[in-house]
Design an enzyme around this catalytic site. Sequence first.
Site, PDB file in Angstrom:
ATOM      1  N   GLU A  80       0.815  -1.219   0.000  1.00  0.00           N
ATOM      2  CA  GLU A  80       0.000   0.000   0.000  1.00  0.00           C
ATOM      3  C   GLU A  80       0.844   1.262   0.000  1.00  0.00           C
ATOM      4  O   GLU A  80       0.505   2.256  -0.655  1.00  0.00           O
ATOM      5  CB  GLU A  80      -0.956  -0.002   1.190  1.00  0.00           C
ATOM      6  CG  GLU A  80      -2.112  -0.993   1.078  1.00  0.00           C
ATOM      7  CD  GLU A  80      -1.713  -2.423   1.396  1.00  0.00           C
ATOM      8  OE1 GLU A  80      -0.564  -2.636   1.842  1.00  0.00           O
ATOM      9  OE2 GLU A  80      -2.539  -3.341   1.213  1.00  0.00           O
ATOM     10  N   HIS A 110     -10.420  -5.558   9.478  1.00  0.00           N
ATOM     11  CA  HIS A 110     -11.240  -5.371   8.271  1.00  0.00           C
ATOM     12  C   HIS A 110     -12.506  -4.581   8.594  1.00  0.00           C
ATOM     13  O   HIS A 110     -13.514  -4.729   7.907  1.00  0.00           O
ATOM     14  CB  HIS A 110     -11.627  -6.726   7.663  1.00  0.00           C
ATOM     15  CG  HIS A 110     -10.470  -7.528   7.173  1.00  0.00           C
ATOM     16  ND1 HIS A 110      -9.628  -8.206   8.002  1.00  0.00           N
ATOM     17  CD2 HIS A 110      -9.993  -7.735   5.912  1.00  0.00           C
ATOM     18  CE1 HIS A 110      -8.684  -8.816   7.297  1.00  0.00           C
ATOM     19  NE2 HIS A 110      -8.886  -8.542   6.022  1.00  0.00           N
TER      20      HIS A 110
END
Lengths: 340, 344
Positions: A74, A141
């Site tokens: 990322e 998440h």
Amino acid sequence: MPNEAPAHVARTRSGEPATFLEAISEALWEEMERDERVFLMGEDIGAYGGAFKVTRGFLERFGPSRVIDTPISEGGFTGAAAGAAHMGLRPVVEMQFMDFISPAYDVLTNYIATSLYRGAGPMPLVVRGPVGGGNRGGPFHSQNVEMAFFHTPGLKIVYPSNPRDAKGLLKSAIRDDNPVIFEEHKGLYRAPHCREVLPAEDYVIPLGSARTALEGEDLTIVTYGLMVHRSLEAAAELARDGIRADVIDLRTLLPLDEEAIADSLKKTGKLLIVHEDTRTGGIAGEIAIRMNERSFEWLDGPILRVTAIDSPVPFSGELEDYFLPGVRDVVTAARYLVQY
Amino acid sequence: MTPEPAGHAPTTDPASLGAEVAGDLLYLGFQARFLAESVRDLARSEGLHPGLAGFRMDPRSTVIARAMRCATDGKGDLCHPGPLAPGPALAFGATPLEFLRHLAAKGTSPASAREGGLSWTDLRRGMIGWGGPLGGTATQVLAGAALAFGQRGEDRAALVFERHSALQSGGWHEGMNLAGAVRAPLIVVIAAPKRADRAGHSDIGAAAVSYGVVFARVGTEPPEHLFQTVAAARRRGVRGEGPTLIELLHLGDEDRWAPHDAFAARAMAAEGLSEHDLDAIQRAAAVGVAHAVARLEKEPGPAARDALAPVCTDGPPPPPWTRRDPPGPDTPAPDDLTEQSHAE
């Protein structure tokens, strides 16, 4: 390459109602068709179509140079997006889950957000992805990431609550010359009650502009994202007792539409802030101090907040339900505030 | 043994570079040398931050940067000068005065004194400045810029200088991995391993191989050799054959200038330059730096309100009143408070 948009990104063209997720797909598709400088980067967004299938069919239409399947890095691909933005492109970076944005924190806060101020020029890029709990995703998440970035001058943060806004705001974000973090609540992606027919014409919703989701005179509820829906449910229950809530959907958190909050507060004198993010350091604190600074004379009671509790997002359903703010919490706080 | 870049043709013939390039390399080398000396002198006399008293530069950086396609119209190659500035910055068109203004945080500095570090961003001349506090960020950013070049099929490449310590940061590896994966026209130079830079994994060649990247190691090779190595790497990148990683071996203060001085001697012979000609080139470089140093003292510092530059293109500067000018008893009330009574 096929020019036809896949069904899930062509609801509006066929006059059908679109889900929140489909509205986001439509925004990306239309912006990529409108402007060849727009391209996508992210993990599994090409061949796989994205973890939530937001970009399904994009690779076939726009090709691998504009729909780039990145390594799992990322920080690396967000930094690369910055370089591409320097060179005049308009990258849209997908975080598979926004929880994964933390490795990109350095480049977002130190490099990207400071670009204009350092004299390095505008930085037109969007980092978008799913946020929020309620899906039993556990600590990694389910997070809401807005306040990790809210403190950083130079960023904009968008967090829509419905398909129409999601599409119009994402188009604005892509056209904006500044870096935008765009949060999409997973609980809204395919929610049936969120489906709506979107305007057929090309439209944008300006960043930094809140909307009144419900008009009322007895108290102001300021909220955003999925919590707009929880707040509206609470408002419906309060209405049965004759309490009329003014519900403000912030839509954009940074810049914050102070005027909209202050205008509502003038009308109601009571302020309740609702967010799914955790309590300490949540946006409620910032809104409260700003209203204290500029609208103290209008307050007829304490500013209250309903938020998640200060803990990681737990995995178990029972624990997560306790962790998340719910309709009952909003109703209880609102009743207390109105009676104050 | 690490592979040499394909198409590399070592030579020690300055004529192979052409008179213009050879002259540029001489001039830039002297200019960077004098500028580095001036930075150290200014730091010792408190004209610059004392931490710059040990400032050194590596003349190989000037050669590497000059091998790129430098332009001033925003359409040339891109460079992050990194730890070896000022050499690459000068090659990409920065002036000694701009460099000193930037280091001294003058109000006239390229970044309006809002950024320090050793380099700044000027996209017109193809410079990307300091990448932040962590090593490797610049590699990520330049990989993305190079990706844009490749995507548009442009005759452009990106060059980034990093410290050896970048190898110890995840960000650098992410940038290299991505650049290798998309075959970006990127040249990464790892420079000056020393002190803590040496603490971690140091086999740069192995890292390059793992990313499918061509690798070259440079020590005291002649500038002509280095120039052609970089030029070949650039051509490969533009052809879509991917990035190149170059390691500059650490040289001591005496060794680092030896190749440049030897090159000067060869260039004189090859181009028919006299001692007088070489002296003229040196003097021109020295005069430019001396002028910059003299001018620097007269340059104003930034005004405090320069801190209030917008952080977004469409946003006002942040309001300072809560700290600088807090509201007091005489602060006028907002209109809406005076027009309506809220006391009832």
